[in-house]
Motif scaffolding. Structure first.
Motif, PDB file in Angstrom:
ATOM      1  N   ASP A   1       3.369 -20.351 -36.392  1.00 27.72           N
ATOM      2  CA  ASP A   1       2.707 -19.743 -37.188  1.00 27.72           C
ATOM      3  C   ASP A   1       2.077 -18.581 -35.709  1.00 27.72           C
ATOM      4  OD1 ASP A   1       0.678 -21.121 -37.062  1.00 27.72           O
ATOM      5  OD2 ASP A   1      -0.550 -19.974 -37.308  1.00 27.72           O
TER       6      ASP A   1
ATOM      7  N   ASN B   1      -2.520 -21.940 -39.357  1.00 26.10           N
ATOM      8  CA  ASN B   1      -3.179 -20.418 -38.870  1.00 26.10           C
ATOM      9  C   ASN B   1      -4.589 -20.567 -38.215  1.00 26.10           C
ATOM     10  OD1 ASN B   1      -3.611 -21.571 -42.424  1.00 26.10           O
ATOM     11  ND2 ASN B   1      -2.687 -19.465 -43.005  1.00 26.10           N
TER      12      ASN B   1
ATOM     13  N   PRO C   1      -2.139 -14.510 -36.104  1.00 30.22           N
ATOM     14  CA  PRO C   1      -2.230 -13.929 -36.892  1.00 30.22           C
ATOM     15  C   PRO C   1      -2.290 -13.964 -38.340  1.00 30.22           C
ATOM     16  CG  PRO C   1      -0.420 -12.625 -35.667  1.00 30.22           C
ATOM     17  CD  PRO C   1      -0.926 -14.096 -35.544  1.00 30.22           C
ATOM     18  N   THR C   2      -2.139 -15.971 -38.733  1.00 32.31           N
ATOM     19  CA  THR C   2      -2.465 -15.959 -40.100  1.00 32.31           C
ATOM     20  C   THR C   2      -3.813 -15.853 -40.605  1.00 32.31           C
ATOM     21  OG1 THR C   2      -1.235 -18.033 -39.383  1.00 32.31           O
ATOM     22  CG2 THR C   2       0.413 -16.307 -40.866  1.00 32.31           C
ATOM     23  N   THR C   3      -4.412 -16.348 -39.776  1.00 34.81           N
ATOM     24  CA  THR C   3      -5.822 -16.894 -39.742  1.00 34.81           C
ATOM     25  C   THR C   3      -6.224 -16.216 -40.973  1.00 34.81           C
ATOM     26  OG1 THR C   3      -6.255 -17.698 -37.379  1.00 34.81           O
ATOM     27  CG2 THR C   3      -8.729 -17.723 -38.205  1.00 34.81           C
TER      28      THR C   3
ATOM     29  N   SER D   1      -5.101 -10.754 -42.155  1.00 36.93           N
ATOM     30  CA  SER D   1      -3.822 -11.901 -41.879  1.00 36.93           C
ATOM     31  C   SER D   1      -2.345 -11.325 -42.690  1.00 36.93           C
ATOM     32  CB  SER D   1      -4.089 -13.476 -41.997  1.00 36.93           C
ATOM     33  OG  SER D   1      -4.158 -13.772 -44.040  1.00 36.93           O
TER      34      SER D   1
END
Ligand SMILES: Cc1ncc(C[n+]2csc(CCOP(=O)(O)OP(=O)(O)O)c2C)c(N)n1
Ligand code: SF4
Ligand SMILES: [Mg+2]
Lengths: 377, 272
Positions: free
Chosen positions: B96, B125, B136-138, B155
């Motif tokens: 990710d 994540n 950036p997907t946390t 996110s």
């Protein structure tokens, strides 16, 4: 096809690359190098080659390396800011030993600097720009004819030594027009990467050939399966933390240049026999320097001229020999003193080294160099 | 246990692998290899490119033409390979962080070009490899080593990003549903065009430890309890969908593919 053309330096690099067998270009537009990309965009499809304008220079060199991995001779061209962006992936090509040619048509820096004016401020970046140790092969053309000839040599060297080869041109060389003679290319003079002779099951991708200590290279899709990585790796191409394997890889990366240094190094000299004052210059600066040396001769000064054609490997042994005979070496450069450091290293105090630096975006006038010759003579 | 055929795609000489016991990345590798076997792909004509991260180490373990590149840039390398030899099957496996942070620009442009590459995004994540920093997907509010007080930034929705940028196939699954993951990967590889298969996976070692999902089982259960198939999600409100993982095929369309277009251009130019 042999012939005569009236080209810009950038055009000559593009057509020289095509003559050398280049069939892939990945890049991103930037002044003063864009003509190279534009010509490749037009010419490559005609030769069943590939051109791609990527989203940035990082992608440009990445695609170029990908093209080479798939078996095509591959080129990318840029200028200062783009050269900075390419550095990380340039390192991958050194580590993974992927042949590509990278052109930097130098303009003033740092940062966006002087997009339309000339400079030689990226030459040390060519040597040390990417992190980590590696050997460098870097040419600096001083005429349009030489742009053409060097493009061919650069591809041959990349293929021969399995590593990136750099051409450091500059805005003046890139944009000036001169007559170029394009000889008929003898295909046997063009070097192609050594292909594996083992059957795929026995192929060890980074096992060096005992003959020259260089591994041969398969292409993706031609039946061989192998692993490429930017991590330090063993002969299998697989990441290693083993001290001996690490050392072996690093030593070989360096030694492939040392070993073939004499085959790679190129330089040009004039009046070296009786010279007392030597002017050492490369790229566009070599032109006004040679003029200054000729003028000095007319005025009775024992001036000589030395032009490294390869900035790396640097013709250090050859220069050192000359340094025993001359009193002073003047090093005019369009930067604040970069190659002069190599000159000092090579000369080892045997002659006085005088840097001459210009960073206002212009080229030296011959009389500016002549004045210094007269001053030190 | 993997089948003999799946096993034959592994470079067991390079084992043991670096993944933590129980890491979700292995489930994705297995799903991908099953898809390649089902499609009867030739190993020598299959390229697996990857960037940098725990996920990207996958490339090295597969007995194909594999290229472990630089962080975030793998799609640009893969683009060069595919353009040079369009006949190759090219898959790009990435994390990710790799895909949406440092490689975000290459990702959207690969979608836009619609080049025939299958991107498998292994979304845990978090930056697993470097020890659990936020990606950036946390999800907002979660803890990571660089968000010790909880992430405050929203996110990315990777599938929406891919759809907006023009990919011709976009799907999402989780490691709790490996059969579905395999099917989406297979459909992605079959699709002539740029395919994005996002697979939610877990890094129990870094993300899980800080966010109450310490064991692989906690994570699998989390994915099971929070996945919502696309068909059902369509009838749910935004509030009901908050924190849920919508799975399914979001995009599956036939649009002109980049290398096809380039080869046609060559033919045109040379025909003249
Ligand atoms: C240019 C660059 N910046 C930073 C790093 C350090 N780094 C290695 S992996 C990684 C993040 C990996 O996260 P992700 O892509 O999500 O993969 P995961 O490990 O979670 O599978 C980072 C920041 C690097 N290798 N290169
Ligand atoms: S650190 Fe996380 S992502 Fe990396 S191998 Fe371990 S569990 Fe997997
Ligand atoms: Mg991750």
């Amino acid at each position: 096809m042999s012939g005569v053309a009236f080209w810009q330096g950038n055009e000559a690099i593009a057509y020289g690359s095509l003559a050398a067998g280049c069939r892939f270009f990945g890049g991103y537009p930037i002044t003063p190098s864009s003509e190279i990309a534009e010509i490749m965009a037009e010419e490559l499809p005609k030769l069943n080659g590939r051109f791609i304008q990527m989203e940035d220079e990082i992608g440009g060199i990445a695609a170029t390396i990908g093209g080479s991995v798939a078996g095509m001779q591959a080129l990318t061209a840029t200028s200062g800011p783009g050269f900075s962006l390419k550095q990380e992936n340039l390192g991958l090509a050194y580590m993974a030993e992927i042949p590509i040619v990278v052109v930097d048509v130098m303009r003033g820096g740092p940062s966006t600097g002087l997009p339309t004016k000339t400079a030689q401020q990226d030459v040390m970046q060519a040597r040390w720009g990417t992190h980590g140790d590696h050997g460098t092969i870097c040419y600096a053309p001083a005429s349009v004819q030489e742009c053409y000839d060097i493009a061919i040599k650069a591809f041959n060297a990349a293929e021969r030594y399995r590593q990136p080869v750099l051409i450091m041109s500059d805005e003046i060389i890139g944009h000036m027009r001169e007559k170029v003679v394009t000889p008929k290319i003898d295909p046997s003079k063009l070097v192609n990467r050594k292909r594996p002779t083992d059957v795929p099951e026995k192929f060890v991708p980074y096992r060096p050939d005992p003959q020259d200590d260089l591994p041969c290279m398969a292409s993706f899709g031609d039946g061989y399966r192998w692993h490429i990585t930017g991590l330090t790796h063993n002969d299998w191409g697989f990441p290693t933390n083993n001290n001996d394997e690490i050392e072996k890889k690093m030593k070989r990366l360096m030694s492939k240049i040392d070993r073939f240094r004499d085959d790679i190094v190129e330089y040009e000299t004039f009046y070296e026999d009786d010279a007392e004052v030597l002017v050492l210059a490369y790229g566009s600066v070599a032109r006004s320097s040679l003029r200054a040396v000729n003028d000095a001769r007319v005025r009775g000064f024992k001036a000589g001229f030395f032009r490294p054609v390869t900035l790396w490997p640097f013709p250090d042994k050859e220069l050192e020999k000359l340094a025993r005979k001359v009193k002073t070496i003047i090093v005019p450069e369009l930067n604040c003193g970069q190659m002069v450091l190599e000159v000092e290293r090579a000369v080892r105090g045997r002659a006085k080294v005088v840097p001459l630096n210009l960073v206002n975006g212009e080229l030296f006038k011959p009389e500016e160099i002549l004045a210094v010759i007269e001053e030190v003579a | 246990m993997p089948s003999q055929e799946v096993f034959s795609w592994l470079r067991t000489r390079f084992f043991p692998h670096i993944w933590c016991p129980g890491c979700g990345h292995g489930i994705i590798m297995h799903a991908m290899l099953r898809a390649l076997v089902a499609l009867k792909k030739d190993k020598s004509q299959t390229v697996i490119a990857s960037g940098i991260g725990c996920s990207s180490r996958m490339a090295g373990y597969i007995d194909a033409c594999t290229m472990h590149t630089t962080h975030g840039r793998s799609l640009a390398f893969a683009t060069g390979i595919k353009l040079a030899k369009p006949e190759l099957t090219v898959i790009d496996v990435m994390g990710d962080g790799d895909c949406t942070a440092i490689g975000g620009n290459h990702f959207i442009h690969a979608c836009r070009r619609n080049i025939d590459i299958t991107a498998i995004v292994m979304n845990n994540n978090i930056y697993g490899m470097t020890g659990g920093q936020a990606s950036p997907t946390t999800p907002a509010g979660s803890l990571a080593t660089t968000t010790p007080f909880g992430a405050i930034d929203p996110s990315f929705d990777i599938c929406k990003l891919a759809e907006g940028a023009g990919a011709s196939y976009v799907a999402r699954s989780t490691v709790a549903n490996p059969i579905q993951a395999e099917k989406f990967i297979l459909n992605g590889i079959k699709k002539k065009g740029f395919s994005v298969v996002e697979i939610l996976t877990h890094c129990h070692t870094t993300f899980g430890r800080k966010n109450n999902r310490r064991t692989p089982i906690d994570n699998i259960n989390f994915f099971k309890n929070n996945s919502v198939p696309l068909a059902r999600a369509k009838d749910m409100s935004e509030e009901e969908l908050a924190g849920k993982i919508v799975t399914g095929e979001f995009v599956n369309k036939d649009i002109p593919e980049y290398t096809d277009q380039y080869l046609a251009l060559i033919e045109n130019v040379r025909g003249k």
